[in-house]
Design a protein around this motif. Structure first.
Motif, short mmCIF file in Angstrom:
data_model
loop_
_atom_site.label_atom_id
_atom_site.label_comp_id
_atom_site.label_asym_id
_atom_site.label_seq_id
_atom_site.Cartn_x
_atom_site.Cartn_y
_atom_site.Cartn_z
N GLN A 1 54.64 62.24 16.61
CA GLN A 1 53.70 61.20 15.42
C GLN A 1 54.39 60.97 15.03
N VAL A 2 54.05 60.15 14.23
CA VAL A 2 54.80 59.15 13.19
C VAL A 2 54.19 59.10 11.79
N GLN A 3 55.11 59.34 11.47
CA GLN A 3 54.82 59.23 9.79
C GLN A 3 55.01 57.57 8.66
N LEU A 4 54.52 57.23 8.15
CA LEU A 4 54.92 55.98 7.40
C LEU A 4 54.45 56.37 6.07
N SER A 31 58.96 49.72 20.75
CA SER A 31 58.55 48.70 20.43
C SER A 31 56.35 49.24 20.08
N TYR A 32 56.98 48.13 18.40
CA TYR A 32 55.21 48.29 17.89
C TYR A 32 55.22 47.29 16.63
N GLU A 33 53.59 46.99 16.46
CA GLU A 33 53.78 46.36 15.51
C GLU A 33 53.40 46.69 14.17
N LEU A 34 53.87 46.27 13.35
CA LEU A 34 54.03 46.88 11.35
C LEU A 34 52.86 45.62 10.87
N ARG A 35 51.88 46.00 10.73
CA ARG A 35 50.84 45.36 9.29
C ARG A 35 50.65 45.50 8.58
N TRP A 36 50.14 45.32 7.17
CA TRP A 36 49.93 45.41 5.85
C TRP A 36 49.16 45.28 5.87
N TYR A 37 47.59 45.86 4.48
CA TYR A 37 46.53 45.98 4.83
C TYR A 37 46.27 45.97 3.03
N TYR A 93 47.53 48.81 -0.91
CA TYR A 93 48.38 48.81 -0.05
C TYR A 93 49.06 49.31 0.80
N TYR A 94 48.28 49.59 2.05
CA TYR A 94 48.65 50.13 3.17
C TYR A 94 49.04 49.81 3.82
N CYS A 95 50.34 50.80 4.95
CA CYS A 95 51.21 50.19 5.87
C CYS A 95 50.69 50.90 7.11
N HIS A 96 50.47 49.73 8.06
CA HIS A 96 50.19 50.42 9.67
C HIS A 96 51.38 49.83 10.77
N TRP A 101 47.94 51.61 22.58
CA TRP A 101 46.77 52.43 21.90
C TRP A 101 46.56 53.62 20.50
N SER A 102 47.73 53.54 19.99
CA SER A 102 48.21 54.15 19.40
C SER A 102 48.40 53.28 17.95
#
Length: 115
Positions: A1-4, A31-37, A93-96, A101-102
């Motif tokens: 599990q990951v917490q942001l 490796s992962y991508e970070l996004r802001w929404y 504003y949300y961090c994603h 697939w996660s």
């Protein structure tokens, strides 16, 4: 599990600046991508910016030239420098984080641009 966890939101006048932060913890993928929404009142959650691992930032057209996203790979963090803020930038504003697939979301931070 990951917490942001996002932080840095607040109330700012039009033309002002804010810097949002997102810190990831837990079982962080290699490796992962970070996004802001952004989710404006009564509207859908819309993409704002993203950076893939080792990649360049991409932005929605409405924020190009005003917002700058960066990442700190050592601290597993992402930042969104927001300049020349407009009333229409108001929202939560949300961090994603996306890795294969996660996908994980933070709880968001409120940004209000108002005079």
């Amino acid at each position: 599990q990951v917490q942001l966890v996002e932080s840095g939101g607040g109330l700012v006048q039009p033309g002002g600046s804010l810097r949002l932060s997102c810190v990831a913890s837990g079982n962080i993928p290699i490796s992962y991508e970070l996004r802001w929404y952004r989710e404006a009142p009564g509207k859908d959650r819309d993409f704002v910016a993203s950076i893939a691992s080792g990649g360049r930032a991409t932005y929605r057209d409405a924020v190009k030239g005003r917002f700058t996203m960066s990442r700190d790979y050592v601290k597993n963090s992402a930042y969104l420098q927001m300049d020349s803020l407009k009333v229409e930038d108001t929202g939560v504003y949300y961090c994603h984080l996306v890795a294969g697939w996660s996908a994980y979301w933070g709880r968001g931070t409120q940004v209000t641009v108002s005079s």
